[in-house]
Scaffold this motif. Structure first.
Motif, PDB file in Angstrom:
ATOM      1  N   ASN A  75       0.826  -1.199   0.000  1.00 13.60           N
ATOM      2  CA  ASN A  75       0.000   0.000   0.000  1.00 13.60           C
ATOM      3  C   ASN A  75       0.862   1.252   0.000  1.00 13.60           C
ATOM      4  O   ASN A  75       0.381   2.345  -0.243  1.00 13.60           O
ATOM      5  CB  ASN A  75      -0.918  -0.008   1.222  1.00 13.60           C
ATOM      6  N   ARG A  76       2.176   1.074   0.293  1.00 15.21           N
ATOM      7  CA  ARG A  76       3.070   2.238   0.268  1.00 15.21           C
ATOM      8  C   ARG A  76       3.507   2.515  -1.155  1.00 15.21           C
ATOM      9  O   ARG A  76       3.411   1.671  -2.022  1.00 15.21           O
ATOM     10  CB  ARG A  76       4.288   1.950   1.145  1.00 15.21           C
ATOM     11  N   LYS A  77       3.987   3.731  -1.321  1.00 12.86           N
ATOM     12  CA  LYS A  77       4.418   4.087  -2.671  1.00 12.86           C
ATOM     13  C   LYS A  77       5.845   3.579  -2.865  1.00 12.86           C
ATOM     14  O   LYS A  77       6.789   4.135  -2.343  1.00 12.86           O
ATOM     15  CB  LYS A  77       4.363   5.597  -2.854  1.00 12.86           C
ATOM     16  N   ARG A 108       8.680   1.647  -5.802  1.00 13.27           N
ATOM     17  CA  ARG A 108       8.861   1.433  -7.237  1.00 13.27           C
ATOM     18  C   ARG A 108       8.452   0.009  -7.593  1.00 13.27           C
ATOM     19  O   ARG A 108       8.546  -0.908  -6.792  1.00 13.27           O
ATOM     20  CB  ARG A 108      10.325   1.675  -7.584  1.00 13.27           C
ATOM     21  N   ARG A 123       5.630  -1.220  -7.927  1.00 12.49           N
ATOM     22  CA  ARG A 123       4.568  -1.733  -7.084  1.00 12.49           C
ATOM     23  C   ARG A 123       3.662  -2.684  -7.858  1.00 12.49           C
ATOM     24  O   ARG A 123       3.276  -3.736  -7.357  1.00 12.49           O
ATOM     25  CB  ARG A 123       3.756  -0.565  -6.517  1.00 12.49           C
ATOM     26  N   GLN A 142      -7.120   0.655   0.828  1.00 11.10           N
ATOM     27  CA  GLN A 142      -7.255   1.789  -0.077  1.00 11.10           C
ATOM     28  C   GLN A 142      -8.574   2.519   0.088  1.00 11.10           C
ATOM     29  O   GLN A 142      -8.726   3.641  -0.378  1.00 11.10           O
ATOM     30  CB  GLN A 142      -7.058   1.308  -1.515  1.00 11.10           C
TER      31      GLN A 142
END
Lengths: 314, 433
Positions: free
Chosen positions: A115-117, A119, A121, A200
């Protein structure tokens, strides 16, 4: 009484189209679910097996000789006379609890990470969902190969680092551990995706506000994330329990029909009754109804618990 | 007057019996046409073949073609069903009457069970069992249940002691061991001198039978209605097997896929001896250690402490589903497939053993493998002819595997097996101590 009738009549006259649209579903469900269920309940009150149900096979005409025995089957199973119920039940409950716990914990962890930003992903998400896309029986057979005592990759790794090979699927305890491991591998992706969806849907403003108020990361997780996840969690845990309780493939295909007597869960045992030797229709049906009742009771209590919690938090 | 009535009654009864014997005669499905005028028989039948799809099935498919060429009006639907699923699949189809084949290749252990449940056609005296005196005695006995014959023996087999001649030579052994004691000595010598494992014992319950027979015992005594798996003699046999593992003569088998692992080791020359049947030879010859086929030695099963040696008679029968719509064609098919010439050609093609005495021709016996197993068959032991015969193995498997992998005490294992059999399968049997 009269009011009920008028109410039904009124509801029918105003909502007749709804009834008409529901009708096909009702019929299909009655045929596909209702009939087998009714038949199962009936069989569990008899002593029917493959040898005494009536059948006509070409020149051989065999009359039905099975009898109605009332609650006899249930009594035998529940009083422990039949001898396998409680040991299987204990293991089934243990199996379900450990699997669902691990599913949820690992799924939650992975979902939080994804759920984190970060690379790539999208790539991680695809890779992590992969186990779920592989058909369960293919996955189970691959694991079975990996667990093989002599030629499996796991023991090859162990011997590489100088340890003794382990009889993964031969030993009763290790069998259970292996089965849990495979099922966790299979089930985590679903939990992950479901929880990710839940994460989310939690508005970012809530986290921001909490941060402004000086809440630590743990406090934010504890008081914002977890409550936000509650509706999703409730549903996926309920589903997970029902699926794992009845998870047939992993146990049956991984451990096989051989040395599996202690690692059998209730469903695989019921299958064994129905399909091994002279088929015991009555015994198998009894187990089936008992499994259904256990899950029904669990679902009812679980839902009640959830609504109570929801009411308390409101 | 009374006499008149009884005569009339007798005539009436006779008339009824006669029509009943005619089987309703509705579609001429009583099988008389096959005997009288085989050429006129027509229709389609389905055959479920349970042979190995890659190694054996092509030979049988060719026979099906030959059959259709000989009887152009009959068409055969060939279906290959995996052996380990066939018993359940047939039971499901047969009990519901939907989708069952006309002819099935049934393991000898399944045949009495199917017959008892009424799924099979009695073949006694039908054209299917042509020249029955030509069949070997063991396989014919295995096809019978309660005095009637329900199957046509198609192939037969038994277990033997397979050994790696090269390893034997390296270990300084000049002949195959004849008793389990000699096996133990030979195995330890092989292990010491060559580093390869001694003897492979499959944890599958079927492979426990030679140990039981070696002590003049069996799983059950059907005539006395006694369960004998837990008798002193049987226990001694099981302990002989356990001793081989404990002493290091045999590697401890794996609990899952143990048999396959042993076969792989034997193929690759990492195992000196293996108890196995003729069906395994084709795969073994594919292994590195047997590029020269000469290297494989085959000896009869070793004897137990009583001096007797016994290996189970295995094999397959062709059985007819009782609900078949076309007995005539099925009879002809079963007969054709089990004729001497066909058995010989299959035997030459895939190495299985024929069930007819006349099929053991020069070419069949010229092959050392088949000749060795033919010798072994002479001493082979027929299986218990009870309907539960095939199911006994399922429960015993769980315990035998645990016993052989040293996870359960032999005595506790055989006792638990006897108890489970008595409570589920053999309710009217006693247990012999």
């Amino acid at each position: 009484m009269a009011t009920v009738v008028t109410r039904v009549r009124r509801s029918f006259s105003t909502h007749w189209y709804a009834w008409a649209m529901v009708l096909p579903v009702v019929i299909v469900l009655a045929v596909l679910v209702g009939y087998p269920l009714g038949r199962g309940v009936y069989l569990s009150f008899t002593d029917a097996n493959e040898a005494n149900v009536g059948r006509t096979i070409g020149v051989n005409r065999i009359p039905a000789t099975y009898q109605f025995v009332g609650l006899d089957n249930y009594w035998k199973v529940l009083s422990g006379q039949e001898g396998h119920f409680y040991s299987r039940l204990t293991w089934t409950v243990l199996w379900t609890a450990s699997c669902v716990l691990l599913h949820y914990a690992l799924g939650l962890g992975l979902a939080l990470l994804l759920n984190r930003k970060v690379r790539f992903r999208a790539l991680y998400r695809v890779l992590l969902i992969l186990p779920w896309a592989v058909p369960a029986f293919v996955a189970t057979f691959s694991w079975r190969l990996m667990f093989n005592e002599k030629y499996g990759v796991l023991n090859a790794l162990l011997t590489q680092v100088g340890m003794d090979p382990v009889d993964w699927l031969g030993d009763a305890t290790l069998q259970k551990v292996s089965a849990v491991a495979v099922n966790v591998w299979l089930g985590v992706p679903f939990m992950m995706v479901a929880i990710l969806g839940g994460l989310q849907s939690i508005p970012a403003e809530l986290h921001e506000a909490a941060e402004m108020d000086g809440a630590s990361p743990w406090q934010r997780f504890r008081h914002v994330t977890l409550p936000g996840l509650r509706p999703v969690s409730g549903t996926v845990i309920l589903l997970g329990v029902i699926w794992t309780f009845n998870m047939f493939q992993v146990i049956y295909l991984l451990i096989g029909q051989g040395a599996s007597s202690e690692s059998e869960i209730l469903v695989t045992y019921s299958y064994r009754l129905a399909f091994q030797g002279v088929r015991d229709y009555a015994g198998s049906a009894t187990y089936g109804i008992l499994i259904l009742s256990l899950l029904l009771v669990f679902a009812v209590f679980y839902r009640r618990l959830l609504t109570r919690q929801e009411a308390a938090t409101r | 007057m009374r006499r008149g009535i009884s005569v009339a009654a007798v005539v009436g009864v006779l008339a009824l019996t006669a029509t009943a014997c005619g089987g309703g005669g509705d579609s001429g499905n009583d099988g008389s046409k096959a005997a009288e005028d085989p050429g006129s028989v027509s229709g389609t039948i389905t055959w479920w073949d349970t042979s190995d799809a890659t190694n054996e099935a092509p030979a049988f498919k060719k026979l099906v073609k030959d059959f259709e060429a000989k009887y152009p009006k009959i068409k055969v639907d060939y279906v290959n069903v995996p052996f380990d699923q066939a018993q359940q699949k047939f039971k499901t189809a047969a009990s519901t009457g939907k989708g069952a084949p006309d002819v099935l290749r049934s393991d000898v252990g399944w045949t009495p069970g199917f017959a008892q449940l009424g799924y099979l056609k009695d073949l006694t005296g039908t054209p299917a069992l042509d020249k029955s005196e030509d069949f070997l005695e063991g396989p014919l006995k295995n096809a019978a249940y309660q005095g009637k014959t329900y199957g046509v023996p198609q192939v037969t087999d038994t277990l033997g002691l397979l050994y790696n001649k090269e390893l034997f030579q390296k270990a300084g052994l000049d002949k195959a061991p004849a008793t389990w004691q000699e096996v133990k000595d030979a195995a330890l010598k092989i292990k010491e001198k060559t580093g390869a494992d001694g003897i492979g014992l499959s944890p599958d319950s079927y492979y426990s039978l030679p140990f039981l027979y070696g002590e003049n015992s069996d799983m059950v005594d059907a005539a006395k209605k006694k369960i004998t798996i837990s008798s002193a003699a049987s226990l001694k046999g099981v302990e002989t097997a356990v001793d081989l593992v404990k002493s290091g003569a045999a590697p401890k088998p794996a609990g899952t896929d143990g048999y396959n692992a042993l076969k792989t080791d034997f193929k690759n020359g990492k195992l000196g001896m293996l108890i196995d049947g003729p069906w395994a030879t084709k795969e073994i010859f594919g292994g590195d250690a047997y590029k020269s086929r000469e290297n494989l030695g085959i000896a009869p099963i070793p004897a137990g402490s009583t001096g007797t040696a016994g290996a189970p008679v295995g094999g397959h029968n062709l059985v007819l589903y009782a609900g078949s719509k076309n007995f005539d064609a099925s009879y002809l098919f079963a007969r054709f497939m089990t004729e001497s010439a066909q058995q010989e050609s299959v035997s030459n093609a895939v190495g299985v053993l024929p069930t007819r005495k006349s099929a053991y021709s020069q070419t069949v016996l010229a092959d050392p493998v088949r000749s060795a197993f033919h010798d072994a068959l002479a001493k082979a032991h027929p299986r218990v002819p009870i309907p539960q015969g095939g199911d006994l193995f399922t429960e015993w498997l769980q315990h035998y595997t645990k016993i052989l992998t040293l996870k359960e005490d032999p005595k506790a294992g055989v006792d638990a097996t006897a108890k489970a059999w008595q409570s589920a399968l053999l309710k009217d049997y006693g247990v012999e101590e």
